[in-house]
Design a protein around this motif. Structure first.
Motif, mmCIF file in Angstrom:
data_model
loop_
_atom_site.group_PDB
_atom_site.id
_atom_site.type_symbol
_atom_site.label_atom_id
_atom_site.label_comp_id
_atom_site.label_asym_id
_atom_site.label_seq_id
_atom_site.Cartn_x
_atom_site.Cartn_y
_atom_site.Cartn_z
ATOM 1 N N ARG A 1 -10.038 -10.531 -27.289
ATOM 2 C CA ARG A 1 -11.133 -10.675 -28.112
ATOM 3 C C ARG A 1 -12.396 -9.892 -27.630
ATOM 4 N NH1 ARG A 1 -14.557 -16.843 -28.184
ATOM 5 N NH2 ARG A 1 -16.359 -15.900 -29.195
ATOM 6 N N VAL A 2 -12.958 -9.328 -28.566
ATOM 7 C CA VAL A 2 -14.379 -8.411 -28.609
ATOM 8 C C VAL A 2 -15.478 -8.954 -29.358
ATOM 9 C CG1 VAL A 2 -15.109 -6.393 -28.989
ATOM 10 C CG2 VAL A 2 -12.760 -6.393 -28.427
ATOM 11 N N GLY A 3 -16.432 -9.712 -28.707
ATOM 12 C CA GLY A 3 -17.399 -10.799 -29.531
ATOM 13 C C GLY A 3 -16.880 -11.752 -30.003
ATOM 14 N N GLY A 4 -17.114 -11.608 -31.277
ATOM 15 C CA GLY A 4 -16.770 -12.522 -32.326
ATOM 16 C C GLY A 4 -15.637 -12.580 -32.975
ATOM 17 N N VAL A 5 -14.556 -11.518 -32.383
ATOM 18 C CA VAL A 5 -13.566 -10.912 -33.336
ATOM 19 C C VAL A 5 -12.371 -11.104 -32.331
ATOM 20 C CG1 VAL A 5 -12.264 -9.198 -34.394
ATOM 21 C CG2 VAL A 5 -14.693 -9.482 -34.975
ATOM 22 N N VAL A 6 -10.923 -11.615 -32.624
ATOM 23 C CA VAL A 6 -10.009 -11.591 -32.064
ATOM 24 C C VAL A 6 -8.967 -10.813 -32.697
ATOM 25 C CG1 VAL A 6 -8.104 -13.193 -31.041
ATOM 26 C CG2 VAL A 6 -10.386 -13.699 -31.043
ATOM 27 N N ALA A 7 -8.126 -10.031 -31.821
ATOM 28 C CA ALA A 7 -7.040 -9.106 -32.349
ATOM 29 C C ALA A 7 -5.656 -9.810 -31.609
ATOM 30 C CB ALA A 7 -7.023 -7.979 -32.250
#
Length: 283
Positions: free
Chosen positions: A35-41
């Motif tokens: 997770r990076v801030g409001g985004v998940v990869a």
């Protein structure tokens, strides 16, 4: 924690609008979620197939399934995807989880038409995959394998095929955009919808999930137009619930060994359920 795949997932998340520090949310086997801030990869299992077709279903029903931000080309041969981050169910309060909303979401999912070309749902295959891997030799593992040996050869007979999540549990719910959404579409496909009810059913039968919580979940599902289970729901639920109880117990044993600890109370309860399964079949 540094790893080339973590760095690549972090870059994908940042390219999709994620800001701030990267945090590894999940790393087990060959699955990795960052997770990076409001985004998940996410880097998916090596054997993951048909992800674009499954992601298209999620994109088409954003009020039900969390829609992907994108499904880019594979990274170093790994299937990857990028998603908005959501608020998960509090793992410290499973009884206070949104069980009714989960039942209603599953009822809505099962009522959707199955898109052409979508593969079978993955739950029965995952049971076989987990139970055919070597387990650490122990009394608990032997109890699990005895229970597994009592299951029928065919876990899902041909019949009614609905759109099925394929791996439903509380970890597959997040709050996003003002409501709860289903996530993790790796096993989404066509099949018997009872498999999406089977894990809560297994926890209820094992004595983990209180009767009141199970009843709330099942009532919400049926009241929202879920698949009719007939006068005796357990005639449909029994085999899938037992299969998922055994699968979950096997995962618990492997995890405890990996972490160098003894089984906890929850895990021991599942082993006891496996013992009851094999005893009932061999009686």
């Amino acid at each position: 924690m540094t790893h080339p795949v973590i760095e690549q997932l972090t870059a994908l998340a940042r390219e999709s609008g994620g800001t701030g520090e990267a945090a590894v949310l999940y790393a087990r086997g060959d699955v990795l979620v960052v997770r990076v801030g409001g985004v998940v990869a996410k880097a998916h299992r090596a054997e993951t197939t048909d992800l674009p077709a499954r992601a298209a279903v999620a994109a088409g029903h954003p009020g039900l399934l969390l829609p992907p931000i994108r499904v880019p080309d594979p990274v170093d041969g790994r299937t990857v995807s990028v998603w908005p981050a959501g608020e998960p169910v509090d793992p410290a309060d499973p009884f206070g989880a949104p069980w009714e909303e989960a039942g209603r979401l599953l009822a809505r999912l099962h009522a959707l038409p199955v898109p052409a070309g979508l593969p079978p749902q993955g739950a029965p295959l995952r049971v076989r995959e987990v139970l055919t891997r070597p387990l650490p030799d122990s009394p608990a593992a032997r109890t699990i394998l005895r229970a597994y040996a009592t299951l029928p050869d065919v876990l899902e007979a041909p019949g009614t095929a609905r759109l099925v999540h394929g791996d439903f549990h509380l970890g597959q719910l997040v709050r996003c955009g003002g409501g709860w959404r289903l996530i993790d579409i790796d096993d989404l496909g066509h099949g018997d919808p009872v498999w999406d009810l089977a894990r809560p059913a297994a926890l209820f039968a094992a004595g983990v999930l209180p009767d009141e919580v199970w009843s709330r979940f099942l009532h919400a599902y049926l009241s929202a137009g879920g698949t009719d289970l007939g006068p005796d729901p357990w005639a449909r639920l029994d085999i899938p619930a037992q299969a998922l109880a055994i699968q979950t117990a096997a995962r618990c044993v492997s995890k405890a060994v990996d972490e160098g600890r003894t089984l906890n109370e929850y895990e021991t309860t599942l082993i006891d359920a496996c013992d009851r399964i094999s005893s009932s079949r061999n009686a």
